[in-house]
Write an enzyme that holds these catalytic residues in place. Structure first.
Site, PDB file in Angstrom:
ATOM      1  N   HIS A   1       0.792  -1.231   0.000  1.00 45.94           N
ATOM      2  CA  HIS A   1       0.000   0.000   0.000  1.00 45.94           C
ATOM      3  C   HIS A   1       0.829   1.288   0.000  1.00 45.94           C
ATOM      4  CE1 HIS A   1       0.415   0.199   4.443  1.00 45.94           C
ATOM      5  NE2 HIS A   1       0.175   1.478   4.284  1.00 45.94           N
ATOM      6  N   ASP A   2       2.055   1.248   0.493  1.00 46.82           N
ATOM      7  CA  ASP A   2       2.868   2.474   0.498  1.00 46.82           C
ATOM      8  C   ASP A   2       3.963   2.470  -0.565  1.00 46.82           C
ATOM      9  OD1 ASP A   2       1.648   4.050   2.434  1.00 46.82           O
ATOM     10  OD2 ASP A   2       2.665   3.017   4.087  1.00 46.82           O
TER      11      ASP A   2
ATOM     12  N   GLU B   1       3.465   5.244  -3.286  1.00 45.03           N
ATOM     13  CA  GLU B   1       3.562   6.575  -2.688  1.00 45.03           C
ATOM     14  C   GLU B   1       4.990   6.917  -2.266  1.00 45.03           C
ATOM     15  OE1 GLU B   1       0.365   7.478  -0.089  1.00 45.03           O
ATOM     16  OE2 GLU B   1       1.654   8.685   1.192  1.00 45.03           O
ATOM     17  N   ASP B   2       5.666   5.959  -1.670  1.00 43.63           N
ATOM     18  CA  ASP B   2       6.947   6.279  -1.031  1.00 43.63           C
ATOM     19  C   ASP B   2       8.189   5.806  -1.779  1.00 43.63           C
ATOM     20  OD1 ASP B   2       5.501   7.424   0.942  1.00 43.63           O
ATOM     21  OD2 ASP B   2       5.636   5.737   2.334  1.00 43.63           O
TER      22      ASP B   2
ATOM     23  N   ASP C   1      -4.698   0.600   7.893  1.00 45.10           N
ATOM     24  CA  ASP C   1      -3.518   1.464   7.840  1.00 45.10           C
ATOM     25  C   ASP C   1      -3.603   2.510   8.959  1.00 45.10           C
ATOM     26  OD1 ASP C   1      -1.251   2.783   6.858  1.00 45.10           O
ATOM     27  OD2 ASP C   1      -2.405   3.988   5.435  1.00 45.10           O
TER      28      ASP C   1
END
Ligand code: MN
Length: 742
Positions: free
Chosen positions: A85-86, A89-90, A151
């Site tokens: 999930h990240d 984004e990261d 989350d």
């Protein structure tokens, strides 16, 4: 920083633990393959990165995946999406790359979980836009929201490592949006934990005190529960019912809410616990009949409170919750709540949405659309407004989360569920937007009433309409459903846009007359003078001729020194107590403090909660006035603002140097006795030497009630007044209230 051997060991430990949890969902070889692939990709992508707590970053996605499978009960795809999930984004991975490895479904889930990056123009709340994005996925795939909640839960569990202003932002979002959302999706356990954790960071002392008192009273309580349960156990057993019984203490947050709402100490919260009976249904008798059978057996032992029976078996709550609740008189004259559920109902209550779907799809006889689908439909309607800005959108969405409901009936006897507090006007809009626009009255239970009348359970409602009628602005104050609100707003918006333009023209012309350019400084004087919060509000009121510029010259000349209070801000002054051992160097995420040099920032005391020195306070940088509004930490409006504009939240601290007076209001109540008022006034002005601004008294049936506005230096004065006034003979209650009413 390179991971150490210890780090690697920790990662492997958590990963093995997750694998064990996945045994119940991974059935085929390819399930294991994809889970492992996701883990190794995420681990590699987040390599060398650490969370604020110092732990390797990958610990977080593993923890989220574990919540997803253990606490929400989702399957393999969700575990994979949670692990990833990240990543987009990261790290440098893109959604396209995820798609080529894991396929379109998982890629779209990960995309839904990725925050929007990039440029937002200044009058848009990035935070609200990101919420909008997440919530929009709700109608396509509820799992994305469920992973988002997981989350958030893990972030709340590890919140201690965050700097203070981030804590305010995160706890506000949690209380404003995530906890109600978890409730709405039926995740009771998670909702409760989110609320408790928010409380723990917002009011650490209150939290610790309640926790301690629950612990101290435990022994006494468990003896009480045992005595209460003993005859029930015997009776149910001898009736051949297969069941489990337990006594559960309510959550710290719900106890705290009750103490706040009723202004009572812990010791006076009487319904601290509830008894829960979970039975195994027999094949032949319907569950509903079995619930009532148990009800009947219990009432053979204890007297029920007739107005406290809640039948959520016949009509389940909108989030799917089913149970029969009753309150009975226990031994020693104490009211005790008893909740009766089948095993299936229990699973729905614990697991919410996931369990709900499991049962829905298991029983093929289930007839099409149910409450859950209807709610999703409402959400889609609320989401379906492209014109709306993200903050309005969020407010509207929040309205679909309202939880207590009333059931009302159409003239044809069809039932409709509306949030508690909904009016006949909400009902009209619920039936049809056009009917809402044209509503002029309602027949409630065959009696003619105003469209603003709140509806009660069981009301039968018929709307009276007129072709010529149109929505009015004041209607907004009388509706609670998102649908009604949005319909009225959309209608008014066309009007407002015209009015704003008109207002700008009028104002600019007047300013030209004076030779002034409308600057931020000008608006800082003008907006408060006209009681407007924003420029748009000011312009549209002006355009609609609700206000005029007759007194503008005087306003512009006025020195705006009134009402301005001085504070100073320091970086680590934190209304949310910082935790021991918190790493102070890790402050990169917190906003720099407002400097105290040449041009001192100006502060206004928020009127919604009216804090005074001694109250725990938080600052909000109001973009319209340029000042910092000071709110109580406990203020609902502040929570809303922080949930939507967390970047504008700043730590503030009362200055200890200024000796100023602040207006505050106390409410009191007592037995009407000659001389009591004299005594009250004398005590405050004489003995305590505090100035009174106003005193309002009402007296009826030998009771008097009133409010008193006084100028105080801070909470010490207030406490002194409360203590001393409380000692006057005849006075029964004194408490501080928030709003100053002029
Ligand atoms: Mn995350």
């Amino acid at each position: 920083m390179e991971y150490t051997e210890k780090d690697e060991l920790l990662i492997d430990n958590r990963w093995q633990d997750l694998l064990r949890s996945c045994e119940k969902i991974a059935t085929e070889e390819r399930d294991w393959d994809v889970i492992k692939k996701a883990f190794f990709l995420a681990k590699e992508a987040h390599k060398g990165v650490r969370r604020r707590s110092g732990e390797p970053y990958i610990i977080h996605p593993i923890a989220v995946a574990k919540i997803v499978v253990d606490e929400i009960g989702l399957g393999v795809k969700s575990v994979v999406a949670a692990l990833l999930h990240d990543v987009v984004e990261d790290t440098t991975y893109t959604v396209e790359e995820i798609e080529s490895i894991f396929g379109a479904k998982i890629a779209s889930m990960v995309d839904g979980l990725t925050k929007m990056a990039g440029v937002f123009n200044s009058n848009v709340s990035e935070q609200a836009e990101n919420f909008r994005k997440v919530l929009l996925t709700l109608s396509d795939d509820v799992r994305v929201i469920l992973i988002k909640i997981a989350d958030r839960l893990h972030n709340m569990r590890t919140l201690g490592a965050m700097p203070p202003n981030k804590q305010i932002k995160i706890t506000s979002e949690t209380i404003y949006l995530f906890a109600p959302l978890a409730y709405r999706l039926g995740l009771y356990g998670i909702k409760t934990e989110l609320e408790d954790l928010s409380l723990k960071y917002r009011f650490p002392q209150d939290y610790a005190e309640i926790e301690r008192k629950i612990h101290e009273t435990e022994l006494k309580r468990s003896q009480l529960i045992e005595t209460f349960n003993a005859p029930i156990i015997e009776k149910l057993r001898s009736s051949g019912i297969d069941f489990e019984i337990s006594g559960r203490v309510k959550s710290i947050y719900s106890i705290w809410l009750k103490m706040q709402a009723k202004q009572i100490p812990f010791e006076e919260v009487y319904d601290l616990f509830a008894i829960r009976i979970i039975f195994k249904p027999t094949a032949i008798i319907p569950e509903k009949s079995q619930c009532w059978h148990i009800y009947s057996l219990i009432t053979d032992i204890y007297q029920p409170k007739p107005d406290r029976i809640r039948d959520w078996v016949t009509i389940p709550k909108a989030n799917g919750y089913e149970a029969l609740h009753m309150t009975v008189m226990g031994p020693g004259g104490m009211w005790v709540e008893v909740q009766i559920r089948s095993e299936r109902m229990e699973e729905i209550a614990e697991r919410g949405f996931a369990a709900h779907w499991k049962y829905k799809h298991a029983s093929l006889s289930s007839s099409g659309e149910d409450d859950f689908d209807r709610w999703l439909k409402k959400v889609r309607e609320a989401l379906n407004s492209p014109t709306e800005n993200a903050v309005d959108f969020l407010d509207n969405f929040k309205m679909t989360l309202y939880t207590t409901e009333v059931v009302v009936f159409t003239p044809r006897g069809e039932s409709r569920k509306l949030p508690k507090g909904a009016t006949a006007l909400d009902f009209a809009y619920d039936i049809h937007t056009k009917l809402g626009h044209k509503a002029i009255g309602a027949k409630i239970n065959h009696k003619i009433e105003s469209i603003f009348t709140p509806l009660m359970n069981g009301d039968q409602v018929e709307i009276i309409s007129s072709e010529n009628n149109t929505p009015k602005r004041e209607w907004l104050a009388h509706v609670t459903t998102a649908k009604a609100r949005q319909a009225i707003r959309n209608y008014l918006k066309r009007d407002t846009d015209n009015n704003i333009e008109k207002g700008i023209e009028i104002f600019d012309e007047k300013m030209r007359e004076f030779g002034i350019t409308p600057s931020a400084r000008v608006f800082r004087k003008v907006l408060p003078a006209y009681a407007c919060k924003t420029k748009d509000e000011f312009y549209s009121k002006l355009g609609a001729e609700l206000i005029n510029l007759d007194g503008i010259e005087k306003i512009l000349r006025q020195n705006s020194a009134n009402k301005i209070l001085k504070f100073w801000t320091i970086q680590l002054s934190n209304p949310f107590k910082s935790r021991a051992g918190e790493n102070k160097k890790r402050n990169s995420g917190s906003k720099p403090p407002i400097s105290v040099d040449s041009d001192e920032p100006e502060f206004t005391i928020a009127e919604c909660c009216n804090p005074i020195p001694g109250d725990s306070v938080v600052g909000y940088q109001n973009p319209d006035t340029g000042k910092i509004d000071v709110h109580k930490t406990s203020c609902d409006e502040l929570t809303r603002l922080a949930a939507q504009h967390g970047d504008k939240i700043t730590s503030v601290k009362w200055s200890s140097q200024k000796a100023m007076s602040y207006l505050t209001v106390l409410e009191f109540r007592g037995i009407d006795r000659i001389g009591v008022l004299m005594e009250l006034a004398q005590l405050i002005t004489g003995e305590l030497n505090i100035n009174i601004r106003e005193l309002h008294i009402q007296s009826h049936d030998g009771i008097f009630e009133g409010t008193i506005s006084v100028y105080v230096k801070g909470m010490d004065d207030v406490n002194e007044i409360i203590k001393k006034v409380g000692q006057i003979k005849g006075i029964e209650k004194v408490m501080r209230i928030n709003n100053i009413k002029d």
